[in-house]
Scaffold this motif. Structure first.
Motif, PDB file in Angstrom:
ATOM      1  N   LEU A  10      11.721 140.125  -2.388  1.00 26.24           N
ATOM      2  CA  LEU A  10      11.111 139.111  -1.544  1.00 26.24           C
ATOM      3  C   LEU A  10      12.144 138.488  -0.613  1.00 26.24           C
ATOM      4  O   LEU A  10      13.318 138.380  -0.972  1.00 26.24           O
ATOM      5  CB  LEU A  10      10.508 137.988  -2.395  1.00 26.24           C
ATOM      6  CG  LEU A  10       9.384 138.362  -3.345  1.00 26.24           C
ATOM      7  CD1 LEU A  10       9.013 137.158  -4.205  1.00 26.24           C
ATOM      8  CD2 LEU A  10       8.175 138.849  -2.576  1.00 26.24           C
ATOM      9  N   SER A  11      11.695 138.064   0.547  1.00 25.31           N
ATOM     10  CA  SER A  11      12.549 137.266   1.428  1.00 25.31           C
ATOM     11  C   SER A  11      11.726 136.074   1.914  1.00 25.31           C
ATOM     12  O   SER A  11      10.519 136.179   2.129  1.00 25.31           O
ATOM     13  CB  SER A  11      13.068 138.091   2.609  1.00 25.31           C
ATOM     14  OG  SER A  11      11.996 138.531   3.406  1.00 25.31           O
ATOM     15  N   CYS A  12      12.394 134.940   2.072  1.00 26.97           N
ATOM     16  CA  CYS A  12      11.723 133.714   2.499  1.00 26.97           C
ATOM     17  C   CYS A  12      11.297 133.851   3.960  1.00 26.97           C
ATOM     18  O   CYS A  12      12.093 134.251   4.815  1.00 26.97           O
ATOM     19  CB  CYS A  12      12.645 132.517   2.320  1.00 26.97           C
ATOM     20  SG  CYS A  12      11.903 130.965   2.888  1.00 26.97           S
ATOM     21  N   ARG A  13      10.048 133.502   4.233  1.00 26.70           N
ATOM     22  CA  ARG A  13       9.530 133.572   5.604  1.00 26.70           C
ATOM     23  C   ARG A  13      10.145 132.520   6.512  1.00 26.70           C
ATOM     24  O   ARG A  13      10.056 132.623   7.731  1.00 26.70           O
ATOM     25  CB  ARG A  13       8.008 133.377   5.604  1.00 26.70           C
ATOM     26  CG  ARG A  13       7.255 134.534   5.006  1.00 26.70           C
ATOM     27  CD  ARG A  13       5.756 134.419   5.228  1.00 26.70           C
ATOM     28  NE  ARG A  13       5.081 133.417   4.442  1.00 26.70           N
ATOM     29  CZ  ARG A  13       4.623 133.613   3.203  1.00 26.70           C
ATOM     30  NH1 ARG A  13       4.799 134.770   2.588  1.00 26.70           N
ATOM     31  NH2 ARG A  13       3.990 132.651   2.576  1.00 26.70           N
ATOM     32  N   LYS A  14      10.750 131.490   5.960  1.00 31.38           N
ATOM     33  CA  LYS A  14      11.292 130.400   6.780  1.00 31.38           C
ATOM     34  C   LYS A  14      12.797 130.534   7.013  1.00 31.38           C
ATOM     35  O   LYS A  14      13.266 130.354   8.121  1.00 31.38           O
ATOM     36  CB  LYS A  14      10.996 129.041   6.122  1.00 31.38           C
ATOM     37  CG  LYS A  14       9.518 128.798   5.893  1.00 31.38           C
ATOM     38  CD  LYS A  14       8.741 128.829   7.188  1.00 31.38           C
ATOM     39  CE  LYS A  14       7.262 128.603   6.953  1.00 31.38           C
ATOM     40  NZ  LYS A  14       6.471 128.791   8.146  1.00 31.38           N
ATOM     41  N   CYS A  15      13.569 130.836   5.963  1.00 27.13           N
ATOM     42  CA  CYS A  15      15.029 130.868   6.105  1.00 27.13           C
ATOM     43  C   CYS A  15      15.635 132.254   5.937  1.00 27.13           C
ATOM     44  O   CYS A  15      16.812 132.451   6.214  1.00 27.13           O
ATOM     45  CB  CYS A  15      15.688 129.901   5.125  1.00 27.13           C
ATOM     46  SG  CYS A  15      15.586 130.400   3.384  1.00 27.13           S
ATOM     47  N   GLY A  16      14.858 133.211   5.443  1.00 27.02           N
ATOM     48  CA  GLY A  16      15.354 134.571   5.278  1.00 27.02           C
ATOM     49  C   GLY A  16      16.106 134.840   3.987  1.00 27.02           C
ATOM     50  O   GLY A  16      16.586 135.949   3.774  1.00 27.02           O
ATOM     51  N   ARG A  17      16.215 133.841   3.112  1.00 23.82           N
ATOM     52  CA  ARG A  17      16.921 134.043   1.837  1.00 23.82           C
ATOM     53  C   ARG A  17      16.265 135.172   1.056  1.00 23.82           C
ATOM     54  O   ARG A  17      15.046 135.252   0.941  1.00 23.82           O
ATOM     55  CB  ARG A  17      16.877 132.765   1.008  1.00 23.82           C
ATOM     56  CG  ARG A  17      17.624 132.892  -0.312  1.00 23.82           C
ATOM     57  CD  ARG A  17      17.489 131.674  -1.174  1.00 23.82           C
ATOM     58  NE  ARG A  17      17.846 130.474  -0.429  1.00 23.82           N
ATOM     59  CZ  ARG A  17      17.822 129.262  -0.940  1.00 23.82           C
ATOM     60  NH1 ARG A  17      17.427 129.063  -2.175  1.00 23.82           N
ATOM     61  NH2 ARG A  17      18.156 128.229  -0.206  1.00 23.82           N
ATOM     62  N   ASN A  18      17.074 136.070   0.505  1.00 21.37           N
ATOM     63  CA  ASN A  18      16.556 137.179  -0.284  1.00 21.37           C
ATOM     64  C   ASN A  18      16.431 136.805  -1.747  1.00 21.37           C
ATOM     65  O   ASN A  18      17.345 136.228  -2.331  1.00 21.37           O
ATOM     66  CB  ASN A  18      17.462 138.409  -0.151  1.00 21.37           C
ATOM     67  CG  ASN A  18      17.349 139.042   1.205  1.00 21.37           C
ATOM     68  OD1 ASN A  18      16.261 139.126   1.773  1.00 21.37           O
ATOM     69  ND2 ASN A  18      18.465 139.466   1.747  1.00 21.37           N
ATOM     70  N   GLY A  31       5.925 146.890  -3.154  1.00 26.06           N
ATOM     71  CA  GLY A  31       7.224 146.543  -3.731  1.00 26.06           C
ATOM     72  C   GLY A  31       8.118 145.643  -2.900  1.00 26.06           C
ATOM     73  O   GLY A  31       9.147 145.199  -3.370  1.00 26.06           O
ATOM     74  N   THR A  32       7.773 145.358  -1.657  1.00 25.77           N
ATOM     75  CA  THR A  32       8.550 144.427  -0.854  1.00 25.77           C
ATOM     76  C   THR A  32       7.609 143.370  -0.286  1.00 25.77           C
ATOM     77  O   THR A  32       6.416 143.602  -0.139  1.00 25.77           O
ATOM     78  CB  THR A  32       9.287 145.107   0.328  1.00 25.77           C
ATOM     79  OG1 THR A  32       8.326 145.714   1.171  1.00 25.77           O
ATOM     80  CG2 THR A  32      10.270 146.140  -0.158  1.00 25.77           C
ATOM     81  N   GLY A  33       8.163 142.205   0.024  1.00 25.31           N
ATOM     82  CA  GLY A  33       7.284 141.174   0.537  1.00 25.31           C
ATOM     83  C   GLY A  33       8.021 139.942   1.008  1.00 25.31           C
ATOM     84  O   GLY A  33       9.234 139.939   1.173  1.00 25.31           O
ATOM     85  N   THR A  34       7.228 138.890   1.220  1.00 20.31           N
ATOM     86  CA  THR A  34       7.752 137.626   1.691  1.00 20.31           C
ATOM     87  C   THR A  34       7.253 136.500   0.795  1.00 20.31           C
ATOM     88  O   THR A  34       6.309 136.668   0.026  1.00 20.31           O
ATOM     89  CB  THR A  34       7.310 137.341   3.136  1.00 20.31           C
ATOM     90  OG1 THR A  34       5.893 137.231   3.176  1.00 20.31           O
ATOM     91  CG2 THR A  34       7.789 138.423   4.095  1.00 20.31           C
ATOM     92  N   CYS A  35       7.895 135.355   0.922  1.00 24.50           N
ATOM     93  CA  CYS A  35       7.516 134.169   0.166  1.00 24.50           C
ATOM     94  C   CYS A  35       8.032 132.960   0.934  1.00 24.50           C
ATOM     95  O   CYS A  35       8.590 133.095   2.026  1.00 24.50           O
ATOM     96  CB  CYS A  35       8.103 134.210  -1.240  1.00 24.50           C
ATOM     97  SG  CYS A  35       9.913 134.205  -1.262  1.00 24.50           S
ATOM     98  N   ILE A  36       7.866 131.776   0.385  1.00 23.01           N
ATOM     99  CA  ILE A  36       8.484 130.562   0.899  1.00 23.01           C
ATOM    100  C   ILE A  36       9.286 129.974  -0.249  1.00 23.01           C
ATOM    101  O   ILE A  36       8.727 129.670  -1.309  1.00 23.01           O
ATOM    102  CB  ILE A  36       7.430 129.567   1.409  1.00 23.01           C
ATOM    103  CG1 ILE A  36       6.627 130.191   2.553  1.00 23.01           C
ATOM    104  CG2 ILE A  36       8.091 128.266   1.856  1.00 23.01           C
ATOM    105  CD1 ILE A  36       5.457 129.368   3.027  1.00 23.01           C
ATOM    106  N   CYS A  37      10.601 129.852  -0.064  1.00 22.82           N
ATOM    107  CA  CYS A  37      11.435 129.337  -1.155  1.00 22.82           C
ATOM    108  C   CYS A  37      11.187 127.836  -1.336  1.00 22.82           C
ATOM    109  O   CYS A  37      10.736 127.142  -0.420  1.00 22.82           O
ATOM    110  CB  CYS A  37      12.915 129.651  -0.905  1.00 22.82           C
ATOM    111  SG  CYS A  37      13.715 128.741   0.420  1.00 22.82           S
ATOM    112  N   MET A  38      11.477 127.332  -2.516  1.00 19.56           N
ATOM    113  CA  MET A  38      11.244 125.924  -2.825  1.00 19.56           C
ATOM    114  C   MET A  38      12.071 125.015  -1.938  1.00 19.56           C
ATOM    115  O   MET A  38      11.617 123.941  -1.554  1.00 19.56           O
ATOM    116  CB  MET A  38      11.542 125.649  -4.299  1.00 19.56           C
ATOM    117  CG  MET A  38      10.550 126.271  -5.250  1.00 19.56           C
ATOM    118  SD  MET A  38       8.895 125.607  -5.116  1.00 19.56           S
ATOM    119  CE  MET A  38       9.079 124.085  -6.018  1.00 19.56           C
TER     120      MET A  38
END
Length: 59
Positions: A10-18, A31-38
């Motif tokens: 996963l990678s954050c849609r806002k900051c790109g953190r993996n 198997g790959t995707g995006t999320c929003i980190c806390m």
């Protein structure tokens, strides 16, 4: 007998953190995707003091 399922990449849609440790709104395709980190959700004011989404916020 099958083994454990691997976690998606996963990678954050806002900051790109993996692969953030804690995340919201995961979207995974093959198997790959995006999320929003806390951290990004907190920075944008989407969370209450307990770390839950505030009423009216949908991701």
């Amino acid at each position: 007998m099958s083994g454990p399922h691997p976690l998606p990449v996963l990678s954050c849609r806002k900051c790109g953190r993996n692969n953030p440790w804690v995340y919201l709104a995961p979207v995974v395709v093959e198997g790959t995707g995006t999320c929003i980190c806390m951290d990004c959700a907190a920075t944008r004011g989407w969370l209450d003091a307990a770390g839950s989404l505030k009423p009216g916020v949908s991701l």
